[in-house]
Write an enzyme that holds these catalytic residues in place. Structure first.
Site, short mmCIF file in Angstrom:
data_model
loop_
_atom_site.label_atom_id
_atom_site.label_comp_id
_atom_site.label_asym_id
_atom_site.label_seq_id
_atom_site.Cartn_x
_atom_site.Cartn_y
_atom_site.Cartn_z
N GLU A 134 18.00 -13.80 -61.43
CA GLU A 134 19.19 -14.11 -60.64
C GLU A 134 19.79 -12.86 -60.02
O GLU A 134 19.71 -11.78 -60.61
CB GLU A 134 20.26 -14.71 -61.55
N LEU A 138 31.80 -3.34 -74.03
CA LEU A 138 32.39 -3.04 -75.35
C LEU A 138 32.77 -4.34 -76.07
O LEU A 138 32.29 -4.64 -77.14
CB LEU A 138 33.61 -2.13 -75.14
N CYS A 186 25.88 -14.38 -65.64
CA CYS A 186 24.45 -14.15 -65.48
C CYS A 186 23.62 -15.02 -66.42
O CYS A 186 23.99 -15.29 -67.54
CB CYS A 186 24.11 -12.67 -65.64
S1 SF4 Z 1 22.10 -9.51 -70.09
FE1 SF4 Z 1 23.43 -10.60 -71.47
S2 SF4 Z 1 22.41 -10.53 -73.48
FE2 SF4 Z 1 21.51 -8.94 -72.17
S3 SF4 Z 1 22.69 -7.09 -72.63
FE3 SF4 Z 1 23.62 -8.02 -70.81
S4 SF4 Z 1 25.26 -9.30 -71.68
FE4 SF4 Z 1 23.88 -8.82 -73.41
#
Ligand code: SF4
Length: 349
Positions: A97, A220, A338
């Protein structure tokens, strides 16, 4: 042109590497510059389109390199602002995405650095199904190039904050940063690029020595190890003491102000005790805290604090001289978080 992992992605090569290849073929060195500009300035998808490159050389390119592709599978457009979210299919069928965001005086894209993610943050859909694979630098670049083409818009800012933990795909990330910043390509300033990490301590240390003037954002989300471990498994690997020490060293070496992303979850991390933990943790560090009220529609397990609670939390931090912003949410009416489109497509959500 053959695609796949057995050949290097031509779009991931530095100009010097292209020059080396050109010389090995007995061609004139200036051809390397031509090919680089076709790929990164004109953003052609296929060597066929390089009109001033001899046919024989194009055939050799096709033989020796892969050329990554992106196919638009789905697009969601916000009715509230001009945010557009894309689900792209990679050459091998993996889905990623990317999000386009329009601000008053610039356009920005949020790109993915991996297909899926291994980090397991409990508020994030990208991690559902785990990690499929790292993206090449060329695949990260293609997200920018493809969106520019599809929308006929010039992009001047990039956030590496989509699916994936960029510092777990470190070498490809670095290539991407240097290529997108290259003066013979898109020439996007490092200062206009933000890389977001959930806090991979040794990679933050390494990044500090790379002489890049990018913005570094740390997810954080909680100011004590105990709370952080409840929502971010990475906190089992790296305690906050080590993470913040690495951030202090990062600032000392780069002089770049750090951003701490803090998703406000009502009743979990927005009490006055949390304010004090946050103040203690970040004391003396040149940083800004970016508050992100969680969206309860997307993050069903979490409750969004009311706007008054957000204001109070912000004011309390500011009273103690901390720099605080509240993230302006773009595309709130689409699946802005996301990983949601990708997970839905794979019927995991
Ligand atoms: S994509 Fe989602 S699961 Fe992966 S580090 Fe970033 S916030 Fe965490």
């Amino acid at each position: 042109m053959k695609t796949g992992t057995e050949k290097k992605d031509i779009r991931s090569l530095y100009p010097e590497e292209l020059a080396e290849w050109i010389l090995s073929k007995g061609e004139k060195p200036y051809r390397a510059g031509q090919i680089f500009q076709w790929l990164h300035k004109s953003q052609v998808l296929n060597p066929e389109e390089m009109s001033n490159v001899p046919k024989s050389l194009k055939q050799e390119l096709e033989q020796d390199f892969a050329c990554s592709t992106l196919r638009e599978e789905l697009r969601q457009e916000s009715k509230l602002d001009e945010t557009k979210k894309f689900l792209f299919e990679l050459s091998d069928g993996n889905m990623i995405e990317s999000v386009f965001m329009k601000y008053r005086s610039w356009n920005s894209v949020c790109i993915s650095s991996q297909a899926g993610c291994n980090m397991g943050c409990s508020f994030c859909a990208s991690t559902i199904g785990g990690l499929s694979r790292d993206l090449t630098a060329g695949e990260m670049l293609l997200q920018v190039y493809e969106i520019q083409k599809l929308l006929s818009e010039k992009i001047s800012r990039i956030v590496v904050m989509g699916s994936g933990e960029p510092l777990e795909n470190y070498d490809n990330l670095l290539r991407f940063l240097r290529l997108v910043n290259h003066r013979d390509g898109q020439d996007i300033s490092m200062r206009n690029i933000t890389v977001s990490t959930c806090g991979i301590v040794e990679k933050i240390e390494e990044l500090a020595g790379e002489d890049l003037s990018i913005n570094l954002a740390i997810s954080l989300h909680a100011a004590t190890d105990e709370k952080r471990k409840k929502i971010m498994p990475v906190a089992m690997r790296y305690g906050l003491k080590d993470l913040i020490a690495a951030c202090r060293r990062y600032f000392e070496r780069t002089g770049r102000q750090l951003t701490f992303e803090y998703a406000l979850i009502d009743g979990f991390n927005n009490t006055s005790e949390d304010v004090h933990s946050l103040l203690r943790l970040l004391e003396g560090l040149n940083c800004v805290v970016n508050l992100i009220p969680v969206n309860p529609v997307r993050d069903r397990a979490f409750k969004e604090p009311g706007s008054r609670a957000v204001r109070e939390f912000k004011a309390e931090l500011e009273r103690h001289a901390l720099n605080v912003t509240v993230r302006r949410e773009m595309g709130r009416d689409i699946d802005g978080a996301c990983g949601q489109l990708r997970a839905r497509k794979a019927k995991k959500l």
